[in-house]
Design an enzyme around this catalytic site. Structure first.
Site, PDB file in Angstrom:
ATOM      1  CD  GLU A  92      -2.927  -1.193   2.308  1.00 60.01           C
ATOM      2  OE1 GLU A  92      -3.892  -1.793   2.320  1.00 60.01           O
ATOM      3  OE2 GLU A  92      -2.537  -0.521   3.267  1.00 60.01           O
TER       4      GLU A  92
ATOM      5  CG  HIS B 142      -8.605  -0.388   2.374  1.00 63.43           C
ATOM      6  ND1 HIS B 142      -7.619   0.508   1.860  1.00 63.43           N
ATOM      7  CD2 HIS B 142      -7.864  -1.164   3.233  1.00 63.43           C
ATOM      8  CE1 HIS B 142      -6.231  -0.017   2.230  1.00 63.43           C
ATOM      9  NE2 HIS B 142      -6.408  -0.828   3.279  1.00 63.43           N
TER      10      HIS B 142
END
Length: 240
Positions: free
Chosen positions: A135, A168
């Site tokens: 990420e 997400h």
């Protein structure tokens, strides 16, 4: 943005979308349903990380040429400070969500991930280490880095953090993800080392994993014990 960075984004996207055929494959192989998400994530994230690190080899070799790059000591200091900054940003954002926006605390995304980890404990490695590394490379080094060349810090940080939240699938807590993303972006800009936000991100996720997965049962027992002590103290106080 150079071609290697585009390939990093493509690799990350393919890794995410591979969950669909991956789940079907593991079901055909007879893997228990509750273990499938954790097992496939472990496989796909590991392969994705290896490919992305390979694509980043030129950057790794030329990392010392970066201007105004923090020293190792400064990087360690900012990584430690960053952990507390992220916690503070999360807490502040959560308070705003609760008292200003009326959003209840708690994340379905986090609860789902915790369930995956309980069913397949090795998934904790993905949550705590592999995921944060990927990420930070994707959302800070590549996406934020590309935006920061054209816009100021706030625009770049907010846009990259919104993409971070979208991946997400937790749109309810956009403010929390944005706050976290801004802190990670600040750490990257401040030190010129992507390793600094990676360390802070790993530390945060590791703490959450330990609390919510490894120590969840013990914490529940402690809470029950505290409630019993409070009830006993109330009874004794009433008798006296």
């Amino acid at each position: 943005m150079n071609k290697r960075y585009w390939w990093i984004l493509i690799t990350y996207a393919l890794m995410q979308f591979s969950a669909v055929p991956g789940v079907l494959l593991l079901r055909e192989l007879g893997v228990p349903l509750d273990r499938i998400p954790g097992l496939w994530s472990m496989f796909s994230f590991s392969i994705g990380l290896l490919i992305i690190i390979f694509l980043l080899l030129p950057d790794i070799r030329n990392r010392h040429s970066a201007r105004n790059r923090s020293s190792k000591g400064e990087a360690i200091r900012w990584a430690i400070i960053g952990v507390f900054l992220v916690f503070a940003a999360q807490y502040a954002a959560a308070l705003i969500e609760m008292f200003v926006l009326g959003i209840e605390p708690g994340s379905e995304n986090t609860e789902t991930i915790v369930e995956f980890a309980k069913a397949f404990p090795a998934f904790i490695l993905v949550i705590s280490v592999i995921g944060p590394i990927l990420e930070e490379i994707v959302f800070r080094l590549v996406i934020f880095g590309a935006l920061y060349k054209r816009f100021n810090f706030w625009i770049s940080g907010i846009l990259s953090s919104l993409i971070f939240a979208a991946v997400h699938m937790d749109f309810t807590h956009l403010l929390v993800y944005t706050a976290m993303g801004l802190v990670f972006a600040f750490l990257y800009v401040k030190t010129k080392r992507i390793l600094v936000p990676i360390i802070a991100h790993v530390a945060i996720n590791l703490f959450v994993s330990v609390v919510n997965v490894l120590l969840a049962d013990q914490i529940e027992e402690w809470m029950e014990h505290l409630e019993q002590l409070e009830q006993t103290s109330f009874i004794i106080g009433g008798l006296l």
